[in-house]
Design a protein around this motif. Structure first.
Motif, PDB file in Angstrom:
ATOM      1  N   HIS A 192       0.863  -1.349   0.147  1.00 49.77           N
ATOM      2  CA  HIS A 192      -0.043   0.080   0.059  1.00 49.77           C
ATOM      3  C   HIS A 192       0.686   1.298   0.151  1.00 49.77           C
ATOM      4  O   HIS A 192       1.887   1.396   0.759  1.00 49.77           O
ATOM      5  CB  HIS A 192      -0.911  -0.026   1.317  1.00 49.77           C
ATOM      6  CG  HIS A 192      -1.950  -0.981   1.302  1.00 49.77           C
ATOM      7  ND1 HIS A 192      -3.377  -0.768   1.226  1.00 49.77           N
ATOM      8  CD2 HIS A 192      -1.918  -2.455   1.119  1.00 49.77           C
ATOM      9  CE1 HIS A 192      -3.825  -1.805   1.474  1.00 49.77           C
ATOM     10  NE2 HIS A 192      -3.150  -2.793   1.324  1.00 49.77           N
ATOM     11  N   ALA A 193       0.691   2.212  -0.896  1.00 48.23           N
ATOM     12  CA  ALA A 193       1.518   3.566  -0.762  1.00 48.23           C
ATOM     13  C   ALA A 193       0.908   4.079   0.515  1.00 48.23           C
ATOM     14  O   ALA A 193      -0.298   4.360   0.624  1.00 48.23           O
ATOM     15  CB  ALA A 193       1.270   4.130  -2.144  1.00 48.23           C
ATOM     16  N   ILE A 194       1.765   4.874   1.140  1.00 41.36           N
ATOM     17  CA  ILE A 194       1.468   5.535   2.236  1.00 41.36           C
ATOM     18  C   ILE A 194       2.050   7.302   1.794  1.00 41.36           C
ATOM     19  O   ILE A 194       3.387   7.197   1.421  1.00 41.36           O
ATOM     20  CB  ILE A 194       1.872   5.282   3.523  1.00 41.36           C
ATOM     21  CG1 ILE A 194       3.421   4.897   3.560  1.00 41.36           C
ATOM     22  CG2 ILE A 194       1.131   4.119   3.871  1.00 41.36           C
ATOM     23  CD1 ILE A 194       3.895   4.683   5.119  1.00 41.36           C
ATOM     24  N   SER A 195       1.664   8.214   2.320  1.00 40.95           N
ATOM     25  CA  SER A 195       2.452   9.523   2.397  1.00 40.95           C
ATOM     26  C   SER A 195       3.501   9.486   3.141  1.00 40.95           C
ATOM     27  O   SER A 195       3.371   9.119   4.365  1.00 40.95           O
ATOM     28  CB  SER A 195       1.113  10.587   2.782  1.00 40.95           C
ATOM     29  OG  SER A 195       0.826  10.786   4.071  1.00 40.95           O
ATOM     30  N   THR A 196       4.463  10.255   2.828  1.00 38.90           N
ATOM     31  CA  THR A 196       5.632  10.572   3.832  1.00 38.90           C
ATOM     32  C   THR A 196       5.432  11.373   4.755  1.00 38.90           C
ATOM     33  O   THR A 196       6.374  11.836   5.558  1.00 38.90           O
ATOM     34  CB  THR A 196       6.884  11.085   2.630  1.00 38.90           C
ATOM     35  OG1 THR A 196       6.388  12.263   2.450  1.00 38.90           O
ATOM     36  CG2 THR A 196       6.936   9.768   1.603  1.00 38.90           C
ATOM     37  N   HIS A 197       4.474  11.977   4.722  1.00 37.07           N
ATOM     38  CA  HIS A 197       3.965  13.205   5.861  1.00 37.07           C
ATOM     39  C   HIS A 197       2.700  12.921   6.312  1.00 37.07           C
ATOM     40  O   HIS A 197       1.827  12.276   5.804  1.00 37.07           O
ATOM     41  CB  HIS A 197       4.320  14.511   5.108  1.00 37.07           C
ATOM     42  CG  HIS A 197       3.710  14.618   3.835  1.00 37.07           C
ATOM     43  ND1 HIS A 197       2.023  14.961   3.860  1.00 37.07           N
ATOM     44  CD2 HIS A 197       3.622  14.264   2.457  1.00 37.07           C
ATOM     45  CE1 HIS A 197       1.816  15.070   2.681  1.00 37.07           C
ATOM     46  NE2 HIS A 197       2.487  14.492   1.718  1.00 37.07           N
ATOM     47  N   VAL A 198       2.324  13.861   7.354  1.00 35.20           N
ATOM     48  CA  VAL A 198       0.972  13.632   7.859  1.00 35.20           C
ATOM     49  C   VAL A 198      -0.161  14.403   6.815  1.00 35.20           C
ATOM     50  O   VAL A 198       0.213  15.344   6.192  1.00 35.20           O
ATOM     51  CB  VAL A 198       0.983  14.510   9.269  1.00 35.20           C
ATOM     52  CG1 VAL A 198      -0.767  14.632   9.838  1.00 35.20           C
ATOM     53  CG2 VAL A 198       1.603  13.934  10.120  1.00 35.20           C
ATOM     54  N   VAL A 199      -1.216  13.885   6.750  1.00 39.27           N
ATOM     55  CA  VAL A 199      -2.169  14.375   5.606  1.00 39.27           C
ATOM     56  C   VAL A 199      -3.533  14.530   6.653  1.00 39.27           C
ATOM     57  O   VAL A 199      -3.594  14.059   7.533  1.00 39.27           O
ATOM     58  CB  VAL A 199      -2.609  13.507   4.620  1.00 39.27           C
ATOM     59  CG1 VAL A 199      -1.191  13.528   3.512  1.00 39.27           C
ATOM     60  CG2 VAL A 199      -2.972  12.256   4.932  1.00 39.27           C
ATOM     61  N   ALA A 200      -4.463  15.676   5.985  1.00 36.14           N
ATOM     62  CA  ALA A 200      -5.836  15.945   6.595  1.00 36.14           C
ATOM     63  C   ALA A 200      -6.627  15.666   5.438  1.00 36.14           C
ATOM     64  O   ALA A 200      -6.278  16.277   4.252  1.00 36.14           O
ATOM     65  CB  ALA A 200      -5.660  16.879   7.276  1.00 36.14           C
ATOM     66  N   THR A 201      -7.799  14.962   5.585  1.00 33.92           N
ATOM     67  CA  THR A 201      -8.728  15.184   4.292  1.00 33.92           C
ATOM     68  C   THR A 201      -9.470  16.460   4.258  1.00 33.92           C
ATOM     69  O   THR A 201      -9.851  17.250   5.355  1.00 33.92           O
ATOM     70  CB  THR A 201      -9.849  14.019   4.817  1.00 33.92           C
ATOM     71  OG1 THR A 201      -9.036  12.720   4.520  1.00 33.92           O
ATOM     72  CG2 THR A 201     -10.790  13.937   3.557  1.00 33.92           C
TER      73      THR A 201
END
Length: 376
Positions: A192-201
């Motif tokens: 699964h690809a994951i973001s390298t940083h924190v994200v918010a929808t």
């Protein structure tokens, strides 16, 4: 021998892979919420490109529950009565052990088969038409058991599900719970690809106006929200060339073309979710490829601590390469044959044993050369 592919790819406003309520998928990693694209979504996007990058139509498979419809249409084209063809094809699927929902005309499982499966099943129906009609007409289980398929019919079932020349089944495997002999061990693993940083929808509030509404009337005629995020993803996939060779029955030409198609398809794969309204058609910025004799290193722990640099891609590239270098230094690099890196716009940190190149062509050629006879 294993080829590993590590990619950093930044997407602007997008919702490439949605969950059950329509929001971009996420995962908690390192104690923080990250954007996520499922491995299934990435594999689907890659499979759609295999024919673009060198595989023939006959060398890729199809996932379907609609074998019955395909066979019936072939039989009707061969001048068989449609109602009789439906009954015979249904009997054939039942006799060969394919579970069937007769009310919907669908097989019980979403079968992963080669493009020749419908041809083989049609041939089976034609060659055993009379006995299959009797099987269809039998009212009881005991009557049906008297019309058992012979060894040749059992061989046909294997031929229908044969994956010896189907590249994507060889890569991604197949599991049939009721007959383990027909299972195929996957040669490729996809994370699964994951973001390298924190994200918010985030949420896009939209409105639409009826083009034919009188000028005197005001207000929107349609409104709603669309969920999205923006993220730089770490993507990882590998392919075991020994398992691939076994799955493709040692056909070296097909193996080489499959490896090349796998490599280029995964580099270019972009999921299709919400693309018509967001057009998040970006390419990977940083690429790292490794050819190794054994073992496999997913480098996601490079981002266990989220990247917080103002330039997310720059920081992510540095973390990725530094983490690879630390693993190689700690565990040793004896199993690594080749390591190649490239970036569209960022500087690759210099580490021992890493070849840095300046184009996609040089990157793929470096990896394929490292794979020896498998790379062509």
């Amino acid at each position: 021998m294993i080829i590993e592919l590590h990619l950093l790819q930044s997407f602007p406003v997008s919702n490439l892979n949605r969950d059950d309520v329509g929001q971009p998928k996420t995962a908690t990693f390192g104690g923080h919420v990250r954007g996520r694209i499922s491995s299934q979504s990435l594999k689907r996007a890659a499979r759609e490109l295999f024919k673009v990058y060198g595989l023939d139509e006959s060398e890729v498979g199809v996932r379907t529950k609609r074998l019955l419809d395909g066979v019936v249409e072939r039989l009707v084209a061969q001048k068989r009565d449609r109602e009789q063809a439906q009954a015979v094809a249904t009997a054939a699927l039942q006799q060969l052990g394919f579970g069937l929902d007769q009310s919907r005309g669908l097989t019980e499982y979403l079968l992963y088969v080669g493009k020749g499966a419908i041809d083989h099943l049609t041939t089976y129906c034609e060659e055993r038409w009379d006995s299959l009609e009797k099987f269809a007409a039998a009212k009881t289980k005991a009557q049906k058991e008297k019309i058992k398929p012979d060894k040749a019919a059992q061989a046909m079932a294997r031929q229908i599900l044969d994956a010896g020349r189907v590249a994507d089944i060889a890569l991604f495997g197949r599991m049939i719970a009721d007959n383990k002999d027909l299972n195929v061990n996957a040669a490729s693993q996809v994370a699964h690809a994951i973001s390298t940083h924190v994200v918010a929808t985030e949420f896009d509030f939209y409105t639409a106006v009826d083009d034919l509404k009188p000028d005197a009337e005001s207000g929107a005629d349609m409104l709603g929200t669309i969920d999205f995020n923006s993220a730089c993803y770490y993507r990882y996939a590998n392919v075991d060339l020994i398992q691939l060779t076994e799955n493709l029955q040692g056909d070296i030409d097909l193996i080489r073309r499959t490896v090349q198609a796998w490599l280029l398809a995964f580099i270019n794969a972009v999921p299709s979710g919400k693309q018509n309204s967001m057009a998040a058609r970006t390419m990977p910025d940083t690429l790292l490829g490794v050819v190794r004799d054994h073992g496999a290193w997913n480098l996601a722990n490079a981002f266990l601590k989220p990247v917080v640099d103002n330039d997310i891609m720059e920081g992510s590239t540095r973390c990725l390469v530094d983490h690879f270098g630390k693993l190689r230094s700690f565990y040793g690099g004896e199993q690594i044959r080749t390591a190649v890196a490239a970036s569209v716009s960022r500087e690759i940190p210099a580490i021992e044993g890493l070849q840095v190149v300046g184009s996609l062509d040089a990157f793929t050629k470096g990896l394929l050369a490292g794979a020896g006879e498998y790379g062509g």
